[in-house]
Scaffold this motif. Structure first.
Motif, mmCIF file in Angstrom:
data_model
loop_
_atom_site.group_PDB
_atom_site.id
_atom_site.type_symbol
_atom_site.label_atom_id
_atom_site.label_comp_id
_atom_site.label_asym_id
_atom_site.label_seq_id
_atom_site.Cartn_x
_atom_site.Cartn_y
_atom_site.Cartn_z
ATOM 1 N N ILE A 137 0.844 -1.192 0.000
ATOM 2 C CA ILE A 137 0.000 0.000 0.000
ATOM 3 C C ILE A 137 0.882 1.244 0.000
ATOM 4 O O ILE A 137 1.776 1.374 0.844
ATOM 5 C CB ILE A 137 -0.933 0.030 1.218
ATOM 6 N N VAL A 138 0.661 2.130 -0.959
ATOM 7 C CA VAL A 138 1.366 3.414 -0.929
ATOM 8 C C VAL A 138 0.994 4.115 0.377
ATOM 9 O O VAL A 138 -0.187 4.287 0.677
ATOM 10 C CB VAL A 138 0.956 4.283 -2.142
ATOM 11 N N PRO A 139 1.986 4.464 1.200
ATOM 12 C CA PRO A 139 1.689 4.987 2.533
ATOM 13 C C PRO A 139 0.999 6.351 2.496
ATOM 14 O O PRO A 139 1.521 7.307 1.931
ATOM 15 C CB PRO A 139 3.057 5.082 3.207
ATOM 16 N N GLU A 140 -0.190 6.402 3.098
ATOM 17 C CA GLU A 140 -0.984 7.620 3.086
ATOM 18 C C GLU A 140 -0.529 8.624 4.135
ATOM 19 O O GLU A 140 -0.686 9.834 3.942
ATOM 20 C CB GLU A 140 -2.457 7.274 3.328
ATOM 21 N N GLN A 141 0.032 8.144 5.218
ATOM 22 C CA GLN A 141 0.340 9.063 6.312
ATOM 23 C C GLN A 141 1.684 8.729 6.947
ATOM 24 O O GLN A 141 2.078 7.570 7.049
ATOM 25 C CB GLN A 141 -0.748 8.992 7.385
ATOM 26 N N VAL A 142 2.379 9.771 7.356
ATOM 27 C CA VAL A 142 3.590 9.601 8.149
ATOM 28 C C VAL A 142 3.604 10.686 9.219
ATOM 29 O O VAL A 142 3.171 11.819 8.983
ATOM 30 C CB VAL A 142 4.867 9.674 7.271
ATOM 31 N N ILE A 143 4.048 10.315 10.409
ATOM 32 C CA ILE A 143 4.163 11.253 11.527
ATOM 33 C C ILE A 143 5.614 11.298 11.979
ATOM 34 O O ILE A 143 6.242 10.251 12.200
ATOM 35 C CB ILE A 143 3.248 10.843 12.694
ATOM 36 N N ILE A 144 6.136 12.493 12.099
ATOM 37 C CA ILE A 144 7.530 12.710 12.493
ATOM 38 C C ILE A 144 7.539 13.549 13.761
ATOM 39 O O ILE A 144 6.852 14.575 13.839
ATOM 40 C CB ILE A 144 8.304 13.456 11.384
ATOM 41 N N LYS A 145 8.297 13.106 14.753
ATOM 42 C CA LYS A 145 8.397 13.874 15.992
ATOM 43 C C LYS A 145 9.853 14.244 16.249
ATOM 44 O O LYS A 145 10.758 13.428 16.046
ATOM 45 C CB LYS A 145 7.825 13.089 17.170
#
Length: 381
Positions: A241-249
């Motif tokens: 699945i083409v990644p829809e979301q990424v979270i960076i902290k």
């Protein structure tokens, strides 16, 4: 005065504290133990605040007060945190000569129980010798290791002293008078999901967008006063699945408020520009990636003048005890940053702990004796 310190009593106190489990938010047992200890020492006030409602801890912060028995002596507070990092359950202390370690599968807990042990021995000596002293307050916080939460929610109106010392740093004979402020941020990039094998052209890889922005972001040592780091990246659900979301902290730290603001804005702008200028590989795909950035001030800077009362007091104590104290700035944040932010000048005094936050953590009893000697002289003015 080191000859008055009972080394084995101090060693026993330290060991017993370490063997009471107190990972962050589970400080209830050690708080109960310490209430009993300070009651036996004749504390005039033992107060538990209501900070647990905000921190999620089993207990609140403790404020312990020993009233002055000599009006001419200026009051002072000493602060430590009761919590430890993980793995911190069922600690068993090993001692080889004067060196304390854990059995190897947990941390030791000298961060910050070395400071608490020194305070208990210091107060015991004052009581035994009936020494004159000004007002002494002890602040014991919860949840320091998970964002300085106890200090952020301390009931400051209960304090009567106006400056003091946080016993919480590696090394020995070291006083920290400066530490950076920090901003923490969370960056969320939303692309578009698609089947990675059948129609990847219909998707936007949030990870790919993030990678381009990260590659253009200045990280690490930014200048002599500032650093930046991206510490957590999470995104995607499956390889097909083409990644829809990424979270960076991440975070930015600086001793300069101006630089802190500038560097934080620079990182935000890199991600904004990357998202705004993003070109999908397929011209038919007109979907645009989206960006959401949340930034918050984690803690203020600690900056004490070298001729301030709090520094002069520890300097004189060092001279009286024959110690060659080093006065340094540091790169980390602690409860002292929060206390200073509330208008309570607070210097950080090293306790001798080494290799903290690891299962190789250790403490030398000789360093613990030296710390006790220093704070004893600070306390009695």
């Amino acid at each position: 005065m080191s000859e008055y310190i009972q080394r084995e009593r101090l060693a026993t106190t330290f060991t017993s504290l370490c063997e009471i489990s107190s990972p962050s938010r589970r400080e209830g047992n050690i708080a109960k133990h310490l209430k009993n200890v300070f009651a036996e020492l004749g504390a005039d006030l033992i107060l538990e605040d209501n900070s647990s409602k905000e921190t999620g801890s089993e207990c609140g912060n403790l404020i312990i007060r020993f009233n002055s028995n000599h009006d001419d002596l200026e009051g002072v507070f000493f602060a430590c945190h009761m919590d430890t990092v993980e793995p911190g359950d069922d600690v068993q202390v090993d001692r080889t000569g004067d060196i304390f370690t854990s059995r190897g599968d947990t941390i030791l807990g000298s961060d910050d129980k070395s400071g608490i042990a020194a305070i208990i021995e210091m107060l015991t000596l004052i009581k035994e010798q009936q020494i004159k002293h000004g007002l002494i307050e002890i602040i014991l916080t919860t949840c320091e290791e998970v964002g300085l939460l106890g200090a952020k929610n301390l009931d400051y109106k209960q304090l009567h002293t106006t400056y003091g010392y946080a016993l919480d740093s590696s090394s020995i004979d070291t006083v920290i008078y400066g530490a950076p402020a920090a901003n923490k941020f969370s960056i969320e990039i939303t692309g578009a999901a698609a089947h990675a094998g059948l129609n990847p052209e219909k998707g936007i890889s949030a990870i790919q967008v993030a990678a381009k922005a990260i590659n253009e972001t200045k990280l690490g040592r930014l200048d002599e006063e500032s650093t930046a780091n991206l510490g957590i990246i999470h995104g995607g659900v499956a390889t097909n699945i083409v990644p829809e979301q990424v979270i960076i902290k991440g975070e930015v730290r600086s001793h300069s408020a101006e630089k802190l603001s500038i560097y934080t804005t620079e990182i935000e702008n890199v991600f904004k520009k990357t998202v705004e200028e993003w070109c999908n590989p397929s011209p038919e795909n007109t979907i645009r990636p989206q960006l959401n950035i949340t930034t918050k001030a984690e803690y203020p800077a600690l900056r004490l003048s070298l001729d301030s009362a709090v520094i002069e007091r520890v300097r004189k104590a060092g001279e009286k005890t024959g110690k060659n104290l080093q006065f340094l700035t540091a790169g980390g944040g602690s409860d002292a940053n929060i206390f200073n932010g509330y208008g309570l000048p607070t210097a950080i005094v090293a306790t001798g702990m080494q290799n903290v936050h690891t299962t190789d953590e250790q403490l030398d009893l000789n360093h613990l004796v030296s710390l006790t000697e220093l704070i004893y002289v600070i306390a009695i003015g």
